[in-house]
Design a protein around this motif. Structure first.
Motif: not given
Length: 110
Positions: A60-71
């Motif tokens: 997460m940083h300015n204008g971005l959220l990247d979330v991975e869902i683990p197995k």
């Protein structure tokens, strides 16, 4: 515009979501679209981590959220995780219906 990309596997389970951009509905601090999207997407990470004890790799940083869902091996926990994620998608769609010029949701099969 905020773009939310929902990535799903062949079983239609959410495996990642990416939030990128700024709504620019109003000035910073008064942008209700940005606030709503941020609350839902970050709140979902917090809910999964707090309620299900699943650590989600997230950037997460300015204008971005990247979330991975683990197995997740335990079926019950995996199902609960997916329920929380699908709930987030439903709520994001509600925002999109009212503010379509400021939020775009993309579904992607990976």
């Amino acid at each position: 515009m905020i773009t939310v990309t929902i990535e799903r596997d062949h079983e239609k389970k959410i495996v990642r979501y990416l939030v990128d951009g700024h709504a620019e509905f109003a000035e910073a601090g008064k942008d209700i679209v940005c606030a709503g999207v941020s609350t839902l997407t970050i709140g979902t990470v917090n809910a999964i981590e707090s309620l299900l004890n699943i650590e989600l790799p997230a950037e997460m940083h300015n204008g971005l959220l990247d979330v991975e869902i683990p197995k997740i091996e335990k079926r019950e926990i995996s199902d609960q995780t997916q329920l929380l994620l699908e709930s987030m998608v439903v709520m994001l769609k509600s925002i999109q219906e009212s503010y379509e010029d400021y939020l775009k949701i993309i579904n992607k099969l990976v």
